[in-house]
Design a protein around this motif. Structure first.
Motif, mmCIF file in Angstrom:
data_model
loop_
_atom_site.group_PDB
_atom_site.id
_atom_site.type_symbol
_atom_site.label_atom_id
_atom_site.label_comp_id
_atom_site.label_asym_id
_atom_site.label_seq_id
_atom_site.Cartn_x
_atom_site.Cartn_y
_atom_site.Cartn_z
ATOM 1 N N GLY A 46 -37.082 6.303 -34.212
ATOM 2 C CA GLY A 46 -36.951 5.610 -32.939
ATOM 3 C C GLY A 46 -35.713 5.988 -32.161
ATOM 4 N N THR A 47 -35.028 7.045 -32.584
ATOM 5 C CA THR A 47 -33.830 7.525 -31.896
ATOM 6 C C THR A 47 -34.229 8.478 -30.776
ATOM 7 O OG1 THR A 47 -32.548 7.367 -33.935
ATOM 8 C CG2 THR A 47 -31.649 8.757 -32.180
ATOM 9 N N VAL A 48 -33.600 8.344 -29.624
ATOM 10 C CA VAL A 48 -33.881 9.256 -28.507
ATOM 11 C C VAL A 48 -33.332 10.641 -28.845
ATOM 12 C CG1 VAL A 48 -33.458 9.759 -26.080
ATOM 13 C CG2 VAL A 48 -33.837 7.399 -26.810
ATOM 14 N N ILE A 49 -34.188 11.639 -28.765
ATOM 15 C CA ILE A 49 -33.749 13.007 -29.050
ATOM 16 C C ILE A 49 -33.572 13.836 -27.779
ATOM 17 C CG2 ILE A 49 -34.783 13.008 -31.353
ATOM 18 C CD1 ILE A 49 -37.064 14.700 -30.199
ATOM 19 N N GLU A 50 -34.179 13.409 -26.689
ATOM 20 C CA GLU A 50 -33.985 14.108 -25.417
ATOM 21 C C GLU A 50 -34.544 13.290 -24.267
ATOM 22 O OE1 GLU A 50 -36.152 15.906 -23.128
ATOM 23 O OE2 GLU A 50 -38.092 15.647 -24.116
ATOM 24 N N TYR A 51 -33.894 13.456 -23.120
ATOM 25 C CA TYR A 51 -34.405 12.894 -21.871
ATOM 26 C C TYR A 51 -34.591 14.054 -20.911
ATOM 27 C CZ TYR A 51 -34.327 10.955 -17.178
ATOM 28 O OH TYR A 51 -34.633 10.674 -15.871
ATOM 29 N N GLY A 52 -35.759 14.147 -20.305
ATOM 30 C CA GLY A 52 -36.041 15.249 -19.394
ATOM 31 C C GLY A 52 -36.403 14.770 -18.000
ATOM 32 N N ASN A 53 -35.902 15.481 -17.017
ATOM 33 C CA ASN A 53 -36.247 15.250 -15.612
ATOM 34 C C ASN A 53 -36.641 16.611 -15.049
ATOM 35 O OD1 ASN A 53 -36.370 14.694 -12.871
ATOM 36 N ND2 ASN A 53 -34.657 13.253 -12.940
ATOM 37 N N GLU A 83 -40.634 12.654 -15.677
ATOM 38 C CA GLU A 83 -39.531 12.158 -16.500
ATOM 39 C C GLU A 83 -40.081 11.828 -17.878
ATOM 40 O OE1 GLU A 83 -36.544 9.418 -14.991
ATOM 41 O OE2 GLU A 83 -37.563 9.491 -13.046
ATOM 42 N N ARG A 84 -39.336 12.223 -18.909
ATOM 43 C CA ARG A 84 -39.786 11.961 -20.280
ATOM 44 C C ARG A 84 -38.599 11.600 -21.155
ATOM 45 N NH1 ARG A 84 -42.901 16.463 -23.855
ATOM 46 N NH2 ARG A 84 -44.703 15.786 -22.638
ATOM 47 N N THR A 85 -38.758 10.545 -21.947
ATOM 48 C CA THR A 85 -37.807 10.189 -22.988
ATOM 49 C C THR A 85 -38.534 10.318 -24.312
ATOM 50 O OG1 THR A 85 -36.720 8.600 -21.505
ATOM 51 C CG2 THR A 85 -36.247 8.415 -23.860
ATOM 52 N N ALA A 86 -38.061 11.206 -25.179
ATOM 53 C CA ALA A 86 -38.729 11.484 -26.457
ATOM 54 C C ALA A 86 -37.935 10.897 -27.616
ATOM 55 C CB ALA A 86 -38.909 12.989 -26.654
ATOM 56 N N PHE A 87 -38.679 10.364 -28.602
ATOM 57 C CA PHE A 87 -38.071 9.692 -29.755
ATOM 58 C C PHE A 87 -38.511 10.370 -31.049
ATOM 59 C CE2 PHE A 87 -38.772 6.739 -26.322
ATOM 60 C CZ PHE A 87 -37.664 5.926 -26.281
#
Length: 263
Positions: free
Chosen positions: A238-245, A230-234
């Motif tokens: 500091g804005t989230v640009i993608e969440y990956g599972n 799982e990855r949350t990239a900023f």
């Protein structure tokens, strides 16, 4: 202990001609018969005498020829699959696993890492859905409930072998990558076209058993172990640009860590 005789090399016979191991089983040995079958095959694979992609004789034919039960040959082949030396795909058979992907742990795209490692990646977009964020989606993207988001699921191949199921949540808008972009290139390259670049991420890695659907997509036996990330990239604001599972065939894939001692 069993002995195996190579009747011909994989290179000479071709990848789609099943390799038939000529194994002399010692039925008086304390070593289980399935191990006597698996061990010689393991040695041939590790020695490079069976090249990646080589088809292996099926368990039914092997059991009949070696005069053992089908569960014995099934267990021998499953043990090699579990160790990442063989892969099973419906309609394709049991084959020697392609080169294992060892990915350095960093803020990089899987697609770029595969290209850099000399593989030929291919991506199939399984789904692309524009939706309103529920509680979970809002939490994953650090956005408000009811915000418009995109959920996409892709199947990533290397040299036509399924490697990973990539599910991502993205903010919806003019800069959201299209299906065409996600098919042709990696997610981070698709985001970079729109001026979006990750500078920091929170990431976790684990393992679990594959679901029926995941087993089907990755051409694994149902209930096989898979690697999950799982990855949350900023971005720099500091804005989230993608969440990956993401779910990976762990027989073909691992992460590499570099560790440094303090002091």
């Amino acid at each position: 202990m069993a002995e195996v005789n190579m009747t011909g090399t994989a290179q000479a016979e071709g990848l789609d001609v099943p390799f038939v191991p000529q194994i002399a089983l010692d039925r008086d040995s304390e070593v289980p018969l399935y191990q006597q079958i698996a061990h010689p095959l393991e040695e041939l694979i590790l020695a490079g005498r069976l090249e990646p992609g080589r088809l292996i004789e099926d368990e039914v034919s092997m059991a009949r020829r070696l005069k053992v039960s089908r569960p014995t040959t099934r267990r021998a082949l499953r043990d090699l699959v579990a160790r990442g030396l063989l892969t099973r795909r419906r309609g394709v058979g049991t084959r020697v696993t392609p080169m294992h992907v060892r990915r350095p742990l960093g803020l990089t795209s899987l697609n770029d890492d595969l290209v850099d490692a000399g593989f030929t990646p291919r991506t199939e977009v399984l789904s692309y859905e524009v939706m309103l964020a529920g509680e979970q989606e809002a939490r994953d993207l650090h956005t408000g409930i009811g915000s418009e988001v995109v959920r996409t699921t892709r199947l990533r191949y290397i040299d036509d072998e399924p490697l990973a199921i990539l599910t991502n949540l993205l903010p919806s808008g003019d800069r959201t990558p299209s299906v065409t972009q996600l098919t042709r290139q990696g997610l981070y390259d698709s985001l970079a076209v729109h001026g979006i670049r990750p500078v920091m991420a929170q990431q976790s890695i684990g393992a679990r058993l594959a679901s029926a659907r995941e087993s089907h997509l990755l051409a694994l036996d149902e209930g096989s172990a898979v690697l999950v990330m799982e990855r949350t990239a900023f971005d720099k604001e500091g804005t989230v640009i993608e969440y990956g599972n993401h779910v990976y065939n762990c027989g073909m894939y691992s992460f590499q860590f570099n560790l440094v001692a303090d002091g």
